[in-house]
Design an enzyme around this catalytic site. Structure first.
Site, PDB file in Angstrom:
ATOM      1  N   ARG A 149       0.833  -1.193   0.000  1.00 20.00           N
ATOM      2  CA  ARG A 149       0.000   0.000   0.000  1.00 20.00           C
ATOM      3  C   ARG A 149       0.872   1.249   0.000  1.00 20.00           C
ATOM      4  O   ARG A 149       1.764   1.395   0.841  1.00 20.00           O
ATOM      5  CB  ARG A 149      -0.918   0.002   1.235  1.00 20.00           C
ATOM      6  CG  ARG A 149      -2.010   1.065   1.191  1.00 20.00           C
ATOM      7  CD  ARG A 149      -2.943   0.896   2.371  1.00 20.00           C
ATOM      8  NE  ARG A 149      -3.590  -0.407   2.345  1.00 20.00           N
ATOM      9  CZ  ARG A 149      -4.688  -0.684   1.660  1.00 20.00           C
ATOM     10  NH1 ARG A 149      -5.258   0.253   0.928  1.00 20.00           N
ATOM     11  NH2 ARG A 149      -5.205  -1.889   1.689  1.00 20.00           N
TER      12      ARG A 149
ATOM     13  N   THR B  81      -0.972   7.591  -1.177  1.00 18.52           N
ATOM     14  CA  THR B  81      -2.284   7.400  -1.808  1.00 18.52           C
ATOM     15  C   THR B  81      -3.150   6.371  -1.092  1.00 18.52           C
ATOM     16  O   THR B  81      -4.365   6.331  -1.305  1.00 18.52           O
ATOM     17  CB  THR B  81      -2.103   6.950  -3.265  1.00 18.52           C
ATOM     18  OG1 THR B  81      -1.508   5.632  -3.292  1.00 18.52           O
ATOM     19  CG2 THR B  81      -1.214   7.919  -4.027  1.00 18.52           C
TER      20      THR B  81
ATOM     21  N   ASP C 281      -2.101 -11.225  11.890  1.00 18.96           N
ATOM     22  CA  ASP C 281      -1.281 -10.996  10.706  1.00 18.96           C
ATOM     23  C   ASP C 281      -0.603 -12.306  10.333  1.00 18.96           C
ATOM     24  O   ASP C 281       0.337 -12.744  11.001  1.00 18.96           O
ATOM     25  CB  ASP C 281      -0.239  -9.903  10.969  1.00 18.96           C
ATOM     26  CG  ASP C 281       0.501  -9.500   9.704  1.00 18.96           C
ATOM     27  OD1 ASP C 281       1.125 -10.379   9.080  1.00 18.96           O
ATOM     28  OD2 ASP C 281       0.464  -8.310   9.353  1.00 18.96           O
TER      29      ASP C 281
ATOM     30  N   ASP D  67       3.327 -12.205   9.687  1.00 14.88           N
ATOM     31  CA  ASP D  67       4.115 -11.999  10.907  1.00 14.88           C
ATOM     32  C   ASP D  67       4.134 -13.262  11.746  1.00 14.88           C
ATOM     33  O   ASP D  67       5.184 -13.651  12.281  1.00 14.88           O
ATOM     34  CB  ASP D  67       3.525 -10.842  11.722  1.00 14.88           C
ATOM     35  CG  ASP D  67       3.938  -9.489  11.192  1.00 14.88           C
ATOM     36  OD1 ASP D  67       4.871  -9.436  10.362  1.00 14.88           O
ATOM     37  OD2 ASP D  67       3.345  -8.477  11.612  1.00 14.88           O
TER      38      ASP D  67
END
Length: 221
Positions: free
Chosen positions: A113, A117, A211, A214
């Protein structure tokens, strides 16, 4: 019939929700499970997902002669395959593919990401030159908002891969993610082991798994 129900009937293939699968999910969803157990049991589920994904690929008839001289009317995979993990979490599913497909070709896509933006941005891709002529298993364990998945699918389409030749294999997803992908790419099929209830206000899946990358790679401390 709602759009989600239609997608579940046509596009989404969920592993049979057996007691065994639920028991495995119970282990890996536990926030106190060790990393070793998380990796071991997610890899067991990943292999089931890969097998389910392979079953969606085209097959052609093949006859063989058995040891007793009889003919077995069987099948063989009709077209070549490439696995494409989305870096980094998708690489956790690579071993499952290699375990069941001898000499599997592997490509890579890195999408993150953009900090300004907030939109998915392609940072890296390394795909076989002939990927347009191959069946593709796109691998990423979490399909939440669908932004990364859609960006990765677009990368494949830009390289000439047919939409109907893409099977997106994901560990868990949510209705929001299914809607995002299937509404934009209605011929892409999705294989998953669980559909979560929803996304919360922070775009985390509920009840969720945390996650995945992770926890799998041990970087959640």
């Amino acid at each position: 019939m709602t759009s989600i129900e239609a997608y579940l009937e046509k596009n989404v293939h969920v592993l049979p929700q057996t007691n065994q699968l639920r028991a495995l999910h119970t282990i890996v969803r536990d926030r106190d499970v060790s990393r070793e157990d998380f990796v071991f049991y997610t890899e067991r589920i990943n292999r089931l997902l890969i097998e389910a994904g392979l079953d969606l690929l085209p097959f052609e008839p093949r006859d063989v002669t058995t040891p007793v001289g009889a003919t077995y009317h069987g099948l063989r995979a009709a077209e070549r395959l490439v696995g494409v993990p989305i870096i980094r979490a998708g690489e956790s599913m690579e071993a499952g593919l290699r375990a069941v497909v001898r000499g599997a070709r592997i490509g890579k896509i890195l999408i993150q990401r953009d900090k300004q933006t907030k939109l998915p941005k392609l940072y890296y891709s390394n795909l076989p030159d002939d990927i347009a002529s191959r069946q593709v298993l796109l691998l990423d364990p979490m399909l939440a908002t669908g932004g990364t998945a859609n960006a990765a699918i677009q990368v494949l389409l830009d390289r000439g891969v047919l939409e109907e030749n893409i099977v997106f294999v994901t560990f868990i997803t949510v209705p929001e993610g299914i809607e995002a992908v299937c509404s934009r790419f209605p011929r892409v099929r999705i294989v998953t082991s669980a559909i979560e209830e929803r996304l919360n206000e922070n775009a985390y899946m509920v009840p969720g798994i945390g996650d995945f990358g992770d926890r799998f790679f041990g970087t959640d401390d």
